[in-house]
Design an enzyme around this catalytic site. Sequence first.
Site, short mmCIF file in Angstrom:
data_model
loop_
_atom_site.label_atom_id
_atom_site.label_comp_id
_atom_site.label_asym_id
_atom_site.label_seq_id
_atom_site.Cartn_x
_atom_site.Cartn_y
_atom_site.Cartn_z
N TYR A 199 0.85 -1.19 0.00
CA TYR A 199 0.00 0.00 0.00
C TYR A 199 0.89 1.24 0.00
CZ TYR A 199 -3.37 3.51 1.66
OH TYR A 199 -4.16 4.64 1.80
N ASP A 212 9.29 3.08 -0.14
CA ASP A 212 8.21 3.69 0.64
C ASP A 212 8.40 3.26 2.08
OD1 ASP A 212 5.97 4.49 1.93
OD2 ASP A 212 4.54 3.68 0.47
N LYS A 270 4.24 9.06 9.03
CA LYS A 270 4.03 8.43 10.35
C LYS A 270 5.02 8.88 11.43
CE LYS A 270 1.06 4.98 8.42
NZ LYS A 270 1.07 4.22 7.19
C1 LIG Z 1 0.42 4.70 5.85
C2 LIG Z 1 1.16 4.48 4.61
C3 LIG Z 1 1.06 5.35 3.52
C4 LIG Z 1 0.07 6.50 3.48
O1 LIG Z 1 0.33 7.46 4.45
P1 LIG Z 1 -0.86 8.44 4.88
O2 LIG Z 1 -0.21 9.38 5.85
O3 LIG Z 1 -1.92 7.57 5.48
O4 LIG Z 1 -1.35 9.13 3.66
C5 LIG Z 1 1.87 5.14 2.42
N1 LIG Z 1 2.72 4.11 2.38
C6 LIG Z 1 2.85 3.25 3.40
C7 LIG Z 1 3.85 2.14 3.32
C8 LIG Z 1 2.06 3.39 4.55
O5 LIG Z 1 2.17 2.50 5.53
#
Ligand SMILES: *Cc1c(COP(=O)(O)O)cnc(C)c1O
Length: 442
Positions: free
Chosen positions: A163, A257, A285
Amino acid sequence: MLYFYFIFNFKKIFNKFNIMKLINSEKLYQRSVKTLVGGVNSPVRAFKSVGGNPLFIESANGTFIKDVDGNEYVDYVLSYGPMIIGHVHPQVQEFVVKTLEKGYSFGATSENEAILAELVCSAFPTMDKIRFVNSGTEAVMSAIRLARAFSGKNKIIKFSGCYHGHTDALLVEAGSGLATLSMPGSGGVTQASVQDTLIAKYNDIASVEKLIQEHEGIGAIFLEPIAGNMGVVVPTKAFIEGLNRIRKQHNILIVADEVMTGFRSCFGGAQELLGLETDITCLGKVIGGGFPVGAYGARAEIMDRVSPLGDMYQAGTLSGNPVAMAGGIATLTVVKEENPYAFFNDYAQKLSEGMLGFAKEKGVPLQVNRFGSMMNPFFSENPIQNYEDAKKCDTQKFASFFWKMLEGGMYLPPSQFEAWFLNTQLNDATLNKTLEVFKNSI
Ligand SMILES: *Cc1c(COP(=O)(O)O)cnc(C)c1O
């Protein structure tokens, strides 16, 4: 009609709880659902995959979270990752309040932005420069544009089950097998916006090589270095080595990511621990410590393509917000001082060994995947190495397990496919309590 709905749901929930009260949560849910879509502002909060309605939270402190009925839980959700040093840490509180008193937003650069940039760049050898944004989604969205601008190639590869936020181009699921022409995974995502997105299988380097042979113009490969959004899935050594080889051989950018993994398994990225060679990194995060912060960064040659230096346009009214930066600076400073990674590993190991032991005693098939401060149990007989494996888990079993754990005072992500997160304020008492509740729940 609404009245009956309320009674029905209340009974359904009440049956799940002999001791616990969820009356105020239920009332707030019934109120919120009229004006908030599904009663939530992000679908993962909706308890859809475990049945029942979501809890409403009153407050949180340290490693505990309290709902509006006064039930207190050990928090393994941690706002889906950011709260790595627990809630309302005194050092964070002090610095955020001090910053807040000086103003909320200036539309001009403040010192906090430089401080957080230095902190993050010093922890990532692959990052000379960084651009702050407001969420992980925004970071990835910008990284796609940057990867295309820098490489001059439009096609990107992603892995099924990874994701990357809700940006159109990556909101794609592979169909059965390895679809070469991807299908949009959401209403409103056009075929045009995903036509340059190719899907490969996690931990399967041959699936990547196949795409490279079949398609011209692949500019970048996007991945979660430790997958955390299909449950925790750790990459094999062969997979990482394969990606390193492909990066050099085919001149394809690797975009890590690390929105979830950044600062979760070491002070920096999982890429370094794994030996994954990367070009662009996305963060979110933890770097905001609970405030809305995202970022993307890379070596100077790549980042200098971003405006105002370069031709890749990206902007944000509230980007680098001083108060949000303060949350990130204080959080990372505490993490750096405490260096909690050996503790995380030890806690995760004890928790996972304990859970596997009890599951075996009761004859319940269980796998526990973990890396640093991320872990999660899968109800499955077979090891989980990719999305296809994860999808075979017994989600029904997870749902009843989830409610039992909640009743015992454990706040877990309400899905089989979400990682559990650890924070620095866990201790032997929370470990033993978690295992005791696990034993009763399994
Ligand atoms: C949470 C997450 C996102 C998206 O971040 P948001 O702050 O919710 O938009 C993208 N990539 C990864 C791997 C994530 O865990």
